[in-house]
Structure formats: structure tokens, C-alpha cells
Design a protein around this motif. Structure first.
Motif, mmCIF file in Angstrom:
data_model
loop_
_atom_site.group_PDB
_atom_site.id
_atom_site.type_symbol
_atom_site.label_atom_id
_atom_site.label_comp_id
_atom_site.label_asym_id
_atom_site.label_seq_id
_atom_site.Cartn_x
_atom_site.Cartn_y
_atom_site.Cartn_z
ATOM 1 N N GLN A 39 -5.983 2.660 6.088
ATOM 2 C CA GLN A 39 -4.686 2.969 6.671
ATOM 3 C C GLN A 39 -3.627 1.901 6.376
ATOM 4 O O GLN A 39 -2.495 2.260 6.081
ATOM 5 C CB GLN A 39 -4.826 3.191 8.168
ATOM 6 C CG GLN A 39 -3.586 3.786 8.773
ATOM 7 C CD GLN A 39 -3.825 4.230 10.206
ATOM 8 O OE1 GLN A 39 -4.905 4.032 10.762
ATOM 9 N NE2 GLN A 39 -2.819 4.825 10.797
ATOM 10 N N PRO A 40 -3.886 0.618 6.387
ATOM 11 C CA PRO A 40 -2.835 -0.359 6.067
ATOM 12 C C PRO A 40 -2.352 -0.260 4.608
ATOM 13 O O PRO A 40 -1.232 -0.673 4.288
ATOM 14 C CB PRO A 40 -3.507 -1.702 6.315
ATOM 15 C CG PRO A 40 -4.663 -1.437 7.185
ATOM 16 C CD PRO A 40 -5.087 -0.036 6.889
ATOM 17 N N PHE A 41 -3.177 0.312 3.739
ATOM 18 C CA PHE A 41 -2.808 0.391 2.322
ATOM 19 C C PHE A 41 -2.194 1.735 1.929
ATOM 20 O O PHE A 41 -1.811 1.920 0.774
ATOM 21 C CB PHE A 41 -4.041 0.134 1.445
ATOM 22 C CG PHE A 41 -4.666 -1.200 1.689
ATOM 23 C CD1 PHE A 41 -4.021 -2.362 1.307
ATOM 24 C CD2 PHE A 41 -5.906 -1.298 2.314
ATOM 25 C CE1 PHE A 41 -4.598 -3.603 1.531
ATOM 26 C CE2 PHE A 41 -6.485 -2.525 2.533
ATOM 27 C CZ PHE A 41 -5.837 -3.686 2.150
ATOM 28 N N MET A 42 -2.101 2.678 2.861
ATOM 29 C CA MET A 42 -1.568 4.010 2.553
ATOM 30 C C MET A 42 -0.128 3.939 2.046
ATOM 31 O O MET A 42 0.237 4.630 1.101
ATOM 32 C CB MET A 42 -1.649 4.923 3.776
ATOM 33 C CG MET A 42 -3.050 5.338 4.107
ATOM 34 S SD MET A 42 -3.756 6.255 2.748
ATOM 35 C CE MET A 42 -4.751 7.368 3.636
ATOM 36 N N PHE A 43 0.694 3.149 2.679
ATOM 37 C CA PHE A 43 2.091 3.012 2.247
ATOM 38 C C PHE A 43 2.154 2.445 0.832
ATOM 39 O O PHE A 43 2.947 2.909 0.002
ATOM 40 C CB PHE A 43 2.865 2.112 3.225
ATOM 41 C CG PHE A 43 4.298 1.931 2.833
ATOM 42 C CD1 PHE A 43 5.208 2.957 2.987
ATOM 43 C CD2 PHE A 43 4.731 0.724 2.280
ATOM 44 C CE1 PHE A 43 6.533 2.797 2.612
ATOM 45 C CE2 PHE A 43 6.041 0.544 1.902
ATOM 46 C CZ PHE A 43 6.949 1.585 2.070
#
Length: 98
Positions: free
Chosen positions: A6-10
Motif C-alpha cells: 500500500q505505501p508503494f501504490m502511489f
């Protein structure tokens, strides 16, 4: 697993957008790889423009000679023979399809 990514989705979404725009900037309709083709087409269109401009200048000069104030007898005779289909016995007549 999803919580770890989730932290790397952007970052992934941004990288995907950058890849998309770079790909289309290189290979798209107005892309960098087709710039030589566009330049060649521009040269052809400019040559065609010059040719059409010369034809227009010639037609304007001929029209100027057919005006009432400056009527050219030779040009008038040429046009009359062409339109009426008359010719001198010594003339060669070449008919073109319209």
C-alpha cells in the motif's frame, strides 16, 4: 500482503503514468519518432503551395488581359478558338478529357 504494498501504490501509479506518456510521446501520432515524416510531408506541401501560387499568378495575369480596359486580341482569339473548337488548318489540335 496488500498492507505491505500500500505505501508503494502511489509510486507504481505515477510510474505507470510516466511510462504511458513517454511511450506516446515517442510513438504517438505526433510523437518524436514520426517527426521526420512530418517534416517531409511539410516540404511536399510547401512545394505544392508554391506550384499552386504560380498557377494562380498565371491565371490572374491572363484574367487581367481579358478585362475590358486592357483586352488582348491574341488571348481573346486563343480562348474563342479553344471554347468553340475552331482551329486553323495548320494547327495541331490535341483534345484532353476534362
Amino acid at each position: 500482503m496488500l498492507a505491505r504494498l500500500q505505501p508503494f501504490m502511489f509510486t507504481f501509479a505515477l510510474a505507470g503514468l510516466i511510462t504511458y506518456f513517454v511511450f506516446h510521446g515517442l510513438t504517438g501520432e505526433l510523437g518524436w519518432m514520426l517527426s521526420a515524416q512530418r517534416k517531409e510531408e511539410l516540404k511536399q506541401r510547401n512545394a505544392e503551395l508554391i506550384h499552386v501560387h504560380q498557377q494562380r499568378m498565371d491565371l490572374e495575369a491572363r484574367a487581367r488581359l481579358l478585362r475590358d480596359g486592357s483586352l488582348s486580341r491574341d488571348l481573346l482569339e486563343e480562348r474563342a478558338r479553344s471554347l468553340l473548337g475552331f482551329s486553323d488548318p495548320k494547327d495541331y489540335v490535341i483534345r484532353l478529357k476534362p
